[in-house]
Design a protein around this motif. Structure first.
Motif, PDB file in Angstrom:
ATOM      1  N   ASP A 150      47.111  31.651  42.833  1.00  0.00           N
ATOM      2  CA  ASP A 150      46.574  32.840  42.186  1.00  0.00           C
ATOM      3  C   ASP A 150      45.394  32.488  41.285  1.00  0.00           C
ATOM      4  O   ASP A 150      44.346  33.156  41.313  1.00  0.00           O
ATOM      5  CB  ASP A 150      47.662  33.536  41.364  1.00  0.00           C
ATOM      6  CG  ASP A 150      48.717  34.193  42.233  1.00  0.00           C
ATOM      7  OD1 ASP A 150      48.410  34.499  43.393  1.00  0.00           O
ATOM      8  OD2 ASP A 150      49.845  34.379  41.752  1.00  0.00           O
ATOM      9  N   THR A 151      45.543  31.432  40.482  1.00  0.00           N
ATOM     10  CA  THR A 151      44.445  31.004  39.611  1.00  0.00           C
ATOM     11  C   THR A 151      43.265  30.521  40.440  1.00  0.00           C
ATOM     12  O   THR A 151      42.101  30.804  40.124  1.00  0.00           O
ATOM     13  CB  THR A 151      44.924  29.893  38.661  1.00  0.00           C
ATOM     14  OG1 THR A 151      46.039  30.355  37.906  1.00  0.00           O
ATOM     15  CG2 THR A 151      43.813  29.481  37.711  1.00  0.00           C
ATOM     16  N   LEU A 152      43.554  29.803  41.519  1.00  0.00           N
ATOM     17  CA  LEU A 152      42.488  29.316  42.394  1.00  0.00           C
ATOM     18  C   LEU A 152      41.705  30.472  42.991  1.00  0.00           C
ATOM     19  O   LEU A 152      40.470  30.447  43.055  1.00  0.00           O
ATOM     20  CB  LEU A 152      43.090  28.440  43.496  1.00  0.00           C
ATOM     21  CG  LEU A 152      42.128  27.602  44.345  1.00  0.00           C
ATOM     22  CD1 LEU A 152      41.348  26.631  43.479  1.00  0.00           C
ATOM     23  CD2 LEU A 152      42.903  26.852  45.421  1.00  0.00           C
ATOM     24  N   ASN A 153      42.402  31.512  43.414  1.00  0.00           N
ATOM     25  CA  ASN A 153      41.742  32.686  43.974  1.00  0.00           C
ATOM     26  C   ASN A 153      40.892  33.403  42.937  1.00  0.00           C
ATOM     27  O   ASN A 153      39.773  33.844  43.222  1.00  0.00           O
ATOM     28  CB  ASN A 153      42.779  33.650  44.550  1.00  0.00           C
ATOM     29  CG  ASN A 153      42.830  33.617  46.060  1.00  0.00           C
ATOM     30  OD1 ASN A 153      41.790  33.690  46.711  1.00  0.00           O
ATOM     31  ND2 ASN A 153      44.017  33.496  46.613  1.00  0.00           N
ATOM     32  N   LEU A 154      41.416  33.530  41.726  1.00  0.00           N
ATOM     33  CA  LEU A 154      40.660  34.199  40.669  1.00  0.00           C
ATOM     34  C   LEU A 154      39.378  33.422  40.351  1.00  0.00           C
ATOM     35  O   LEU A 154      38.307  34.007  40.189  1.00  0.00           O
ATOM     36  CB  LEU A 154      41.519  34.353  39.423  1.00  0.00           C
ATOM     37  CG  LEU A 154      40.901  35.131  38.255  1.00  0.00           C
ATOM     38  CD1 LEU A 154      40.485  36.528  38.692  1.00  0.00           C
ATOM     39  CD2 LEU A 154      41.868  35.203  37.090  1.00  0.00           C
ATOM     40  N   LEU A 155      39.489  32.104  40.277  1.00  0.00           N
ATOM     41  CA  LEU A 155      38.307  31.264  40.029  1.00  0.00           C
ATOM     42  C   LEU A 155      37.292  31.396  41.158  1.00  0.00           C
ATOM     43  O   LEU A 155      36.087  31.506  40.921  1.00  0.00           O
ATOM     44  CB  LEU A 155      38.735  29.809  39.874  1.00  0.00           C
ATOM     45  CG  LEU A 155      39.462  29.457  38.580  1.00  0.00           C
ATOM     46  CD1 LEU A 155      40.184  28.119  38.723  1.00  0.00           C
ATOM     47  CD2 LEU A 155      38.471  29.392  37.409  1.00  0.00           C
ATOM     48  N   ALA A 156      37.780  31.397  42.400  1.00  0.00           N
ATOM     49  CA  ALA A 156      36.878  31.534  43.542  1.00  0.00           C
ATOM     50  C   ALA A 156      36.140  32.861  43.497  1.00  0.00           C
ATOM     51  O   ALA A 156      34.948  32.948  43.802  1.00  0.00           O
ATOM     52  CB  ALA A 156      37.665  31.405  44.847  1.00  0.00           C
ATOM     53  N   SER A 157      36.850  33.928  43.082  1.00  0.00           N
ATOM     54  CA  SER A 157      36.222  35.246  43.022  1.00  0.00           C
ATOM     55  C   SER A 157      35.114  35.296  41.979  1.00  0.00           C
ATOM     56  O   SER A 157      34.207  36.124  42.052  1.00  0.00           O
ATOM     57  CB  SER A 157      37.266  36.315  42.719  1.00  0.00           C
ATOM     58  OG  SER A 157      37.670  36.280  41.352  1.00  0.00           O
ATOM     59  N   PRO A 186      42.650  23.716  53.756  1.00  0.00           N
ATOM     60  CA  PRO A 186      42.142  24.489  52.618  1.00  0.00           C
ATOM     61  C   PRO A 186      42.657  25.921  52.656  1.00  0.00           C
ATOM     62  O   PRO A 186      42.739  26.535  53.733  1.00  0.00           O
ATOM     63  CB  PRO A 186      40.619  24.448  52.811  1.00  0.00           C
ATOM     64  CG  PRO A 186      40.370  23.276  53.697  1.00  0.00           C
ATOM     65  CD  PRO A 186      41.566  23.177  54.591  1.00  0.00           C
ATOM     66  N   PRO A 187      43.036  26.484  51.527  1.00  0.00           N
ATOM     67  CA  PRO A 187      43.523  27.870  51.506  1.00  0.00           C
ATOM     68  C   PRO A 187      42.399  28.860  51.762  1.00  0.00           C
ATOM     69  O   PRO A 187      41.220  28.570  51.511  1.00  0.00           O
ATOM     70  CB  PRO A 187      44.069  28.019  50.081  1.00  0.00           C
ATOM     71  CG  PRO A 187      43.288  27.032  49.273  1.00  0.00           C
ATOM     72  CD  PRO A 187      43.044  25.861  50.188  1.00  0.00           C
ATOM     73  N   GLN A 188      42.751  30.007  52.290  1.00  0.00           N
ATOM     74  CA  GLN A 188      41.783  31.081  52.469  1.00  0.00           C
ATOM     75  C   GLN A 188      41.605  31.784  51.122  1.00  0.00           C
ATOM     76  O   GLN A 188      42.531  32.413  50.629  1.00  0.00           O
ATOM     77  CB  GLN A 188      42.268  32.065  53.533  1.00  0.00           C
ATOM     78  CG  GLN A 188      42.360  31.471  54.922  1.00  0.00           C
ATOM     79  CD  GLN A 188      41.003  31.096  55.469  1.00  0.00           C
ATOM     80  OE1 GLN A 188      40.032  31.855  55.352  1.00  0.00           O
ATOM     81  NE2 GLN A 188      40.905  29.913  56.055  1.00  0.00           N
ATOM     82  N   LEU A 189      40.412  31.644  50.540  1.00  0.00           N
ATOM     83  CA  LEU A 189      40.177  32.155  49.194  1.00  0.00           C
ATOM     84  C   LEU A 189      39.337  33.426  49.223  1.00  0.00           C
ATOM     85  O   LEU A 189      38.601  33.687  50.180  1.00  0.00           O
ATOM     86  CB  LEU A 189      39.468  31.092  48.351  1.00  0.00           C
ATOM     87  CG  LEU A 189      40.229  29.784  48.163  1.00  0.00           C
ATOM     88  CD1 LEU A 189      39.386  28.781  47.393  1.00  0.00           C
ATOM     89  CD2 LEU A 189      41.556  30.027  47.440  1.00  0.00           C
ATOM     90  N   LEU A 190      39.446  34.183  48.153  1.00  0.00           N
ATOM     91  CA  LEU A 190      38.658  35.399  48.018  1.00  0.00           C
ATOM     92  C   LEU A 190      37.180  35.056  47.888  1.00  0.00           C
ATOM     93  O   LEU A 190      36.821  34.060  47.250  1.00  0.00           O
ATOM     94  CB  LEU A 190      39.095  36.183  46.773  1.00  0.00           C
ATOM     95  CG  LEU A 190      40.526  36.715  46.759  1.00  0.00           C
ATOM     96  CD1 LEU A 190      40.837  37.297  45.376  1.00  0.00           C
ATOM     97  CD2 LEU A 190      40.710  37.759  47.843  1.00  0.00           C
TER      98      LEU A 190
END
Length: 310
Positions: A150-157, A186-190
Motif C-alpha cells: 500500500d505504501t509502495l503504491n502511494l509513493l508510486a502515485s 515487480p508488483p504492478q504499481l499505480l
C-alpha cells in the motif's frame, strides 16, 4: 569499505546483473584529506565498473558544515565516475540548502516520514513536497522504510522513483542477490497522478524576454550562457535530464527534444558572443532563431505530455 563494495559490484556485473551500488560514507570520512586518494585508488583497481554505477551515500550529513568545500570534493569525486546521495533527508540538520549548493544526484527520504504517510496527513505532505521539489530539480528519490505494498503504491502515485524496505526485500548476503533478482516479480504499481514539472512555457517566455533585452544592452545574459554544460543548468534541461527522462525517456521521440534543446543553447551562446563583439543585429537574429525552435519545442512537449483526449 570502498574496495569491498567495488569488488562486489564487479562480481554482479560479471553475473550480468544491472545493479547500482550505494556505499555508505560518513561526512567526516568524506571531508578527510585522504578521501579523494582512497576513492581514486578504489576506482583504478576496478576498471570494469560502469559509469555512474557507484553512488556514495553520505551519512551524518549534518557534519557537512562547510558546504562550499563539500561541493568541491563532490565535483572532484564525480570526475572519477561516482554520484552522490544524501541519506535520511529531512532528519537532523539536513535542509533544502543542501540541495541548493551540493551537486547530489539522489535524496533518500527518511523512514520517519514514510512509514505513517498513509494515516498521517503531515507525513504525506512532507513526502509529497520533497518528491515534488526533487522532480523539479532533476533529482532521483529513494523512499526508505517501505514496509507494505500500500505504501509502495502511494509513493508510486506521487512519482517516487525508487524505494527500499522490508516490503521489497529484507537484508541478504551478497551471494543471494543473483537468485533474488532472477526470482523477483515487480508488483504492478499505480501510475503517477502527475509527474512534477515546472511551468516551462511561461518560464521560457520570460527567459527570452530577458535575452532580447540583453542583446540591446538593457540586461545581461544568463551567467551560464557560454558554459559547456549550460543546457543542464536551465529549467528545461533539468527537467529533460531528470523526471522527464525517467517518465518519458523510453519514447522514441524523446531524443529529438534533447537535440532541439541543445540547438537553443548553442544559438544563445553565439548570441552572447555576438553581443560582446558589438554585433547586436546578429545577436538578435540568433535569439529569434532560438525562440522559433523553442516555441515549436514547447508546443510539441505539451502535446507529447498531455495528448488531447478523444
Amino acid at each position: 569499505m570502498l574496495q569491498h563494495a567495488f569488488d562486489q559490484a564487479q562480481v554482479w556485473n560479471a553475473q550480468g546483473l544491472d545493479i547500482q551500488v550505494m556505499v555508505n560514507i560518513s561526512a567526516l570520512h568524506f571531508l578527510d584529506t585522504a578521501w579523494l586518494d582512497d576513492l581514486g585508488d578504489a576506482m583504478t583497481a576496478h576498471p570494469l565498473l560502469r559509469p555512474g554505477q557507484i553512488k556514495i551515500e553520505l551519512t551524518e550529513s549534518a557534519a557537512l558544515h562547510d558546504l562550499a568545500l563539500a561541493a568541491e570534493v563532490m565535483q572532484a569525486s564525480m570526475a572519477m565516475g561516482v554520484r552522490f546521495a544524501l541519506d535520511d533527508f529531512g532528519q537532523g540538520e539536513t535542509t533544502l540548502r543542501y540541495l541548493q549548493l551540493l551537486p547530489v544526484h539522489t535524496i533518500k527520504i527518511d523512514r520517519a516520514f514514510v512509514r505513517d504517510m498513509i494515516d498521517d496527513p503531515r507525513d504525506y505532505a512532507i513526502v509529497a513536497g520533497l518528491l515534488h521539489a526533487a522532480a523539479l530539480m532533476g533529482l532521483a528519490t529513494v523512499a526508505e522504510g517501505v514496509e507494505d505494498l500500500d505504501t509502495l503504491n502511494l509513493l508510486a502515485s506521487l512519482g517516487c522513483a525508487y524505494a527500499q524496505g522490508y516490503g521489497i526485500a529484507r537484508p541478504m548476503p551478497a551471494h543471494d542477490v543473483e537468485a533474488w533478482v532472477q526470482g523477483w516479480t515487480p508488483p504492478q504499481l499505480l501510475p503517477p497522478v502527475a509527474s512534477a514539472r515546472p511551468n516551462l512555457p511561461e518560464i521560457q517566455r520570460h527567459r527570452f524576454r530577458r535575452l532580447y533585452a540583453a542583446t540591446e544592452g538593457k540586461g545581461s545574459f544568463p551567467r551560464h550562457a557560454t558554459d559547456a554544460d549550460a543546457e543542464s543548468k536551465c529549467h528545461l534541461g533539468t527537467w529533460l535530464k531528470g523526471s522527464g527522462q525517467f517518465f518519458h525517456g523510453h519514447n522514441a521521440r524523446y531524443p529529438d527534444f534533447n537535440r532541439r534543446h541543445s540547438q537553443i543553447h548553442d544559438l544563445v551562446s553565439r548570441a552572447k558572443r555576438a553581443t560582446d563583439a558589438g554585433n547586436r543585429e546578429e545577436a538578435r537574429r540568433l535569439v529569434q532563431e532560438a525562440e522559433r525552435i523553442n516555441n515549436a519545442l514547447m508546443a510539441d512537449l505539451e502535446q507529447f505530455i498531455s495528448p488531447p483526449r478523444a
